[in-house]
Design an enzyme around this catalytic site. Structure first.
Site, PDB file in Angstrom:
ATOM      1  N   LYS A   9     -40.792-102.817  84.477  1.00 22.97           N
ATOM      2  CA  LYS A   9     -41.472-101.621  84.982  1.00 22.97           C
ATOM      3  C   LYS A   9     -42.609-101.456  84.627  1.00 22.97           C
ATOM      4  O   LYS A   9     -43.268-101.935  83.431  1.00 22.97           O
ATOM      5  CB  LYS A   9     -40.469-100.501  84.972  1.00 22.97           C
ATOM      6  CG  LYS A   9     -39.014-100.655  85.424  1.00 22.97           C
ATOM      7  CD  LYS A   9     -38.105 -99.486  85.325  1.00 22.97           C
ATOM      8  CE  LYS A   9     -36.767 -99.548  85.787  1.00 22.97           C
ATOM      9  NZ  LYS A   9     -35.726 -98.450  85.610  1.00 22.97           N
ATOM     10  N   PHE A  39     -33.024 -87.869  92.055  1.00 29.27           N
ATOM     11  CA  PHE A  39     -34.046 -88.433  91.253  1.00 29.27           C
ATOM     12  C   PHE A  39     -34.759 -89.338  92.303  1.00 29.27           C
ATOM     13  O   PHE A  39     -35.899 -89.960  91.625  1.00 29.27           O
ATOM     14  CB  PHE A  39     -33.436 -88.972  90.012  1.00 29.27           C
ATOM     15  CG  PHE A  39     -32.365 -90.060  90.557  1.00 29.27           C
ATOM     16  CD1 PHE A  39     -32.873 -91.352  90.629  1.00 29.27           C
ATOM     17  CD2 PHE A  39     -31.021 -89.964  90.359  1.00 29.27           C
ATOM     18  CE1 PHE A  39     -32.185 -92.577  91.179  1.00 29.27           C
ATOM     19  CE2 PHE A  39     -30.163 -91.162  90.647  1.00 29.27           C
ATOM     20  CZ  PHE A  39     -30.551 -92.222  90.999  1.00 29.27           C
ATOM     21  N   ARG A  44     -28.099-107.546  81.272  1.00 28.63           N
ATOM     22  CA  ARG A  44     -27.650-106.126  81.180  1.00 28.63           C
ATOM     23  C   ARG A  44     -27.484-105.821  79.621  1.00 28.63           C
ATOM     24  O   ARG A  44     -28.172-104.776  78.820  1.00 28.63           O
ATOM     25  CB  ARG A  44     -26.360-105.785  81.813  1.00 28.63           C
ATOM     26  CG  ARG A  44     -26.602-105.766  83.452  1.00 28.63           C
ATOM     27  CD  ARG A  44     -25.949-105.113  84.145  1.00 28.63           C
ATOM     28  NE  ARG A  44     -25.886-103.703  84.188  1.00 28.63           N
ATOM     29  CZ  ARG A  44     -26.658-102.730  84.372  1.00 28.63           C
ATOM     30  NH1 ARG A  44     -27.889-103.201  85.068  1.00 28.63           N
ATOM     31  NH2 ARG A  44     -26.732-101.467  84.496  1.00 28.63           N
ATOM     32  N   THR A  87     -28.907 -97.616  79.749  1.00 27.52           N
ATOM     33  CA  THR A  87     -30.199 -96.825  80.653  1.00 27.52           C
ATOM     34  C   THR A  87     -30.934 -95.976  79.784  1.00 27.52           C
ATOM     35  O   THR A  87     -32.299 -96.017  80.160  1.00 27.52           O
ATOM     36  CB  THR A  87     -29.306 -96.271  81.801  1.00 27.52           C
ATOM     37  OG1 THR A  87     -28.787 -97.216  82.512  1.00 27.52           O
ATOM     38  CG2 THR A  87     -30.401 -95.686  82.641  1.00 27.52           C
ATOM     39  N   ARG A  96     -34.797-101.852  76.002  1.00 26.73           N
ATOM     40  CA  ARG A  96     -34.774-100.423  76.019  1.00 26.73           C
ATOM     41  C   ARG A  96     -34.851 -99.649  74.693  1.00 26.73           C
ATOM     42  O   ARG A  96     -35.813 -98.754  74.705  1.00 26.73           O
ATOM     43  CB  ARG A  96     -33.868 -99.774  77.002  1.00 26.73           C
ATOM     44  CG  ARG A  96     -34.043-100.196  78.394  1.00 26.73           C
ATOM     45  CD  ARG A  96     -32.961 -99.570  79.214  1.00 26.73           C
ATOM     46  NE  ARG A  96     -33.188 -99.773  80.629  1.00 26.73           N
ATOM     47  CZ  ARG A  96     -32.093-100.125  81.425  1.00 26.73           C
ATOM     48  NH1 ARG A  96     -30.775-100.160  81.129  1.00 26.73           N
ATOM     49  NH2 ARG A  96     -32.504-100.420  82.640  1.00 26.73           N
ATOM     50  N   ASN A 122     -37.922 -96.471  81.575  1.00 24.80           N
ATOM     51  CA  ASN A 122     -36.862 -97.282  80.522  1.00 24.80           C
ATOM     52  C   ASN A 122     -37.194 -98.638  80.762  1.00 24.80           C
ATOM     53  O   ASN A 122     -36.038 -99.409  80.284  1.00 24.80           O
ATOM     54  CB  ASN A 122     -35.473 -96.740  80.873  1.00 24.80           C
ATOM     55  CG  ASN A 122     -35.176 -97.224  82.416  1.00 24.80           C
ATOM     56  OD1 ASN A 122     -35.717 -97.923  83.158  1.00 24.80           O
ATOM     57  ND2 ASN A 122     -33.805 -96.897  82.649  1.00 24.80           N
ATOM     58  N   HIS A 137     -35.643-103.184  84.892  1.00 20.20           N
ATOM     59  CA  HIS A 137     -34.217-102.923  85.705  1.00 20.20           C
ATOM     60  C   HIS A 137     -33.554-104.173  85.622  1.00 20.20           C
ATOM     61  O   HIS A 137     -34.212-105.271  85.739  1.00 20.20           O
ATOM     62  CB  HIS A 137     -34.838-102.668  87.289  1.00 20.20           C
ATOM     63  CG  HIS A 137     -33.635-102.848  88.197  1.00 20.20           C
ATOM     64  ND1 HIS A 137     -33.005-101.965  88.453  1.00 20.20           N
ATOM     65  CD2 HIS A 137     -33.555-104.129  88.731  1.00 20.20           C
ATOM     66  CE1 HIS A 137     -32.078-102.567  89.577  1.00 20.20           C
ATOM     67  NE2 HIS A 137     -32.265-103.935  89.859  1.00 20.20           N
TER      68      HIS A 137
END
EC number: 2.7.4.6
Length: 142
Positions: A11, A59, A87, A93, A104, A114, A117
């Site tokens: 991100k 959001f 993951r 998250t 993260r 964060n 994705h």
């Protein structure tokens, strides 16, 4: 165990921190292969389309604004149980709840910014990979 494909997005916050290579290294050390990759600046339409399932959530506007705030790096990852493995590498998250040593925990600053994705299921992975990559852009590696 099945070889799977999953989508990962680095991100805007993590791209701005210049940690793309460190994140790629974690994928590869965990046994995931990067089979497609591109850097792009998402348009509002691209971000809204990608996150369409969240359109009715409060959001959504902030998510779209964040994802269009700077460049992202999108990659398709392949490997044994790639979805769950990615993951696990990402961590929770909310980075405050993420295990030490996860992407993260190490690179994210908030639940909104964060860092990464990752697809959450086989169905999501198939849809998400196809959203960003045509079949001829994917280069399977063994």
């Amino acid at each position: 165990m099945a070889v799977e494909r999953t989508l990962s997005i680095i991100k805007p916050d993590a791209v701005a921190k210049n940690v793309i290579g460190e994140i790629y290294s974690r994928f590869e050390k965990a046994g995931l292969r990067i089979v497609a990759a591109k850097m792009l600046h998402l348009s509002q339409e691209q971000a809204e389309g990608f996150y369409a399932e969240h359109k009715e959530r409060g959001f959504f506007p902030d998510l779209v604004a964040f994802m269009t705030s700077g460049p992202v790096v999108v990659q398709a990852l392949e490997g044994e149980n790639a979805i769950a493995l990615n993951r696990q590498l990402m961590g929770a998250t909310n980075p405050k709840e993420a295990e030490p040593g996860t992407i993260r925990a190490d690179f994210a600053s908030s639940i909104d910014a964060n860092a990464v994705h990752g697809s959450d299921s086989a169905a999501s992975a198939e849809r998400e990979v196809a959203y960003f990559f045509s079949e001829n852009e994917i280069c399977p590696r063994s």
